[in-house]
Design an enzyme around this catalytic site. Sequence first.
Site, PDB file in Angstrom:
ATOM      1  N   GLU A  92      20.988 -21.044  12.123  1.00 47.21           N
ATOM      2  CA  GLU A  92      19.858 -19.903  11.930  1.00 47.21           C
ATOM      3  C   GLU A  92      20.910 -18.684  11.849  1.00 47.21           C
ATOM      4  O   GLU A  92      20.924 -17.570  11.138  1.00 47.21           O
ATOM      5  CB  GLU A  92      18.700 -19.819  12.866  1.00 47.21           C
ATOM      6  CG  GLU A  92      19.464 -19.244  14.735  1.00 47.21           C
ATOM      7  CD  GLU A  92      19.764 -20.240  15.531  1.00 47.21           C
ATOM      8  OE1 GLU A  92      19.990 -20.668  15.203  1.00 47.21           O
ATOM      9  OE2 GLU A  92      19.837 -20.237  16.609  1.00 47.21           O
ATOM     10  N   HIS A 109      24.364 -23.737  16.099  1.00 44.93           N
ATOM     11  CA  HIS A 109      22.914 -22.876  15.300  1.00 44.93           C
ATOM     12  C   HIS A 109      23.120 -22.509  14.677  1.00 44.93           C
ATOM     13  O   HIS A 109      23.525 -21.266  13.751  1.00 44.93           O
ATOM     14  CB  HIS A 109      23.097 -20.873  16.641  1.00 44.93           C
ATOM     15  CG  HIS A 109      22.583 -21.090  17.952  1.00 44.93           C
ATOM     16  ND1 HIS A 109      21.300 -21.119  17.830  1.00 44.93           N
ATOM     17  CD2 HIS A 109      23.618 -21.590  19.086  1.00 44.93           C
ATOM     18  CE1 HIS A 109      20.825 -21.914  19.886  1.00 44.93           C
ATOM     19  NE2 HIS A 109      22.851 -21.403  20.041  1.00 44.93           N
ATOM     20  N   CYS A 115      20.019 -26.286  19.670  1.00 44.10           N
ATOM     21  CA  CYS A 115      20.747 -25.866  20.764  1.00 44.10           C
ATOM     22  C   CYS A 115      19.916 -26.802  22.650  1.00 44.10           C
ATOM     23  O   CYS A 115      20.059 -27.603  22.464  1.00 44.10           O
ATOM     24  CB  CYS A 115      21.238 -23.706  21.602  1.00 44.10           C
ATOM     25  SG  CYS A 115      22.739 -23.924  22.448  1.00 44.10           S
TER      26      CYS A 115
HETATM   27  N1  GLN Z   1      20.904 -23.365  28.273  1.00 43.66           N
HETATM   28  C1  GLN Z   1      22.021 -24.127  27.272  1.00 43.66           C
HETATM   29  C2  GLN Z   1      23.022 -24.198  27.193  1.00 43.66           C
HETATM   30  O1  GLN Z   1      23.883 -22.739  27.839  1.00 43.66           O
HETATM   31  C3  GLN Z   1      21.510 -23.741  25.951  1.00 43.66           C
HETATM   32  C4  GLN Z   1      21.325 -22.806  25.763  1.00 43.66           C
HETATM   33  C5  GLN Z   1      20.828 -22.270  23.733  1.00 43.66           C
HETATM   34  O2  GLN Z   1      20.184 -22.422  23.491  1.00 43.66           O
HETATM   35  N2  GLN Z   1      22.120 -21.495  23.206  1.00 43.66           N
HETATM   36  O3  GLN Z   1      23.988 -25.506  27.060  1.00 43.66           O
END
Ligand code: GLN
Length: 548
Positions: free
Chosen positions: A515, A513, A378
Site C-alpha cells: 500500500e 506493505h 504483513c
Molecule cells: N506484528 C507483526 C511483526 O512485527 C506484523 C507487523 C505488521 O503487520 N506491520 O512482524
Amino acid sequence: MTSYVFITGGVVSSLGKGITSACLGAILESRGLKISMIKLDPYINVDPGTMSPFQHGEVFVTDDGTETDLDLGHYERFVRTTCGRNSNFTTGKIYESVISKERRGDYLGATVQVIPHITDEIKDSVRAGAGDADICLVEIGGTVGDIESLPFLEAIRQMGIELGHDKVVYVHLTLVPYIATSQEIKTKPTQHSVKELRSIGIQPDVLVCRSEAPLPDEQRRKIALFTNVPKDAVISAYDVDDLYKIPEMMHAQGLDDIVTKQLQLDLPEADLSEWQAIVEAKRNPTSEVNIAMVGKYMDLKDSYISLSEALLHGGIHTRTRVNIHYIESADIEEQGAGCLENMDGIVVPGGFGDRGIEGKIEAVRFARENGIPYLGICLGLQVAVIEAARNLAGLDGAMSTEFHRDTPHPVVALITEWQDVSGDLEQRDEGSDLGGTMRLGAQQVHLAEGSLAATSYGATLIEERHRHRYEVNNNYRAQLEDAGLRFSGTSVDDLVEMVEIPGHPWFLASQFHPEFTSNPRDGHPLFIGFITAARQHHEGILPKVAEA
Ligand code: GLN
C-alpha cells in the site's frame, strides 16, 4: 536554487494541511517543476514509529526505511518525488542531533540554545530535505499558537529574511466556520490566527480557508482586509466528495499562479488531465465491490489510510466502486464470521499486539473455505500462515511467538539477526528497543515463475517496503507446502515474502506493505488484481475453490 513554500495551519488541527500541501505540490509539478516535500512535526518522539496509531494514525514507511508521519503518504500519492529520511523532522530528531553535536564538542564551548542552535539545525534539515528540487514545500505540523511549534516557525521566519520575498512563500491554512443557528460565516478565527502568525513575524502571502461551502466574495474581501493578504490570494478550500478534485479546485482559483508569480517563475500552464481522469474514473464505475477490512482500531480510519487509498486506486484502475467495510476483528471473535458472508473480498492489514488476533485468523479461514478473494498484508500474511498451519497442516496451537511465546508450533517467530538496509547485522530479540528495530524499507523480493504473485506483478523481481519484526519460520515451510500453501515470494536471504493458495480463486498475502507504493495515477498490481478478483466474485464469475 530551491525556492520554498511554507505551509502553516491555524484555528484547529485536522484541517487537511497535508493534503493541501500535497495538492499544491501536484499542481506545481504539472507545470514542469521538480518538487520536494518536507513535514516538520513539533512532537518530541524522534519518529512516529513508537506512537500508537490511535493517537497519530498510520506510520508511513519510505523507501529508505524511515518511519514517518502519514502526511508523507499524501505527498507520495500526489507528487512523483519519493520521500526519505530527510523528509520528516520532529522536535525529538532535531534535539537528538543538536545534543549529540554538543556531546561531541562541535559547538566549541558555546552555550547551546534554542536560538540559534535549534533553529539553525531546523534550517539545515530543511535545506537537506529540499535536495535539488525547484520548489520545496514544507508543512509545519500543529497549529499556530502552540508552544511546541515556535522554534519551527522562528526558523522559517528567518529563512524568509535570508532568502528574500521572491524565494519564499508563506501559505496559511485556516478554518472559516459556518454557524448554522445564526446562518453566518465567521471570519474572526482566521483574523486571529493570522494576527498570531504576524506576532511572530510571519506575514502570510496566501490564505487557504477551509469551509463547508465556497467562500462568498464578501467574506473573502473581509478576510483580505483584516489580514493584509490580497483578496485573490484568499483561496477557498471548500468540502469536496473526492480528494482528487482538490488540485483542480485550487488551480481554478489561481493558487499556483500566485505562488509562481511571487517566485518569479515563468512556466507552462498546469496540466491536470491525469487528475481529471482519476476523478472521472471514480465518478463513473461500471461495477462495485464490498471489501471487508478486518483489524483493530477500525474506528480510527487514519490507521490504515494508505491501505484504504490503495484499495480505492485498485477501483480507479478497474472502474469499480470500492465500498470498504471496517470490521473489528474482536467482533468476529465474539459473533463469528457471519458478517463476512456478503463480502467480495477480505483484507487483513498489518498490525501489532494480540487483541483480536483469533478474529483475524477466523477471517482468513472464512475467505479460504468460501473462495472469497483474500489479500493479507504483513500481519495478514502471518495469520494466513497460522490458519493454514492449524487447519490444513494439523499443527494444533500453531501461533506467532509475538502472541504466544510458548506455542507448540512457532510458525511465525523472531529471527535474532537481521541484515538491515545498509548491510549491517542488526540484533533483534524480545529485549530490543521498540523504535527503529524492525525490518524496514524497500527490499528485493523474488517471485516464483508462474505464481499468482508473479502474474500479478508481471515480473519475478520486485522491490517493496517492509515494517515488521517477525518472520515465517523456515523450519515449517516444507510441511506447510505439503498442506497446500505456496511460498511464491522470498527475500534475498530466503525469508518468506509472499504466500498463496493455488487451488483458491485469489488468495495472496505479502510480508511487505504494497500500500505504501500505490498511487492513484499508476495504481498497484496487487490491488488492481485483488479488486479485479473481487469484482468477478461480485458478478459471480469467479471460479469456486478447487476440491483438494
Ligand atoms: N506484528 C507483526 C511483526 O512485527 C506484523 C507487523 C505488521 O503487520 N506491520 O512482524
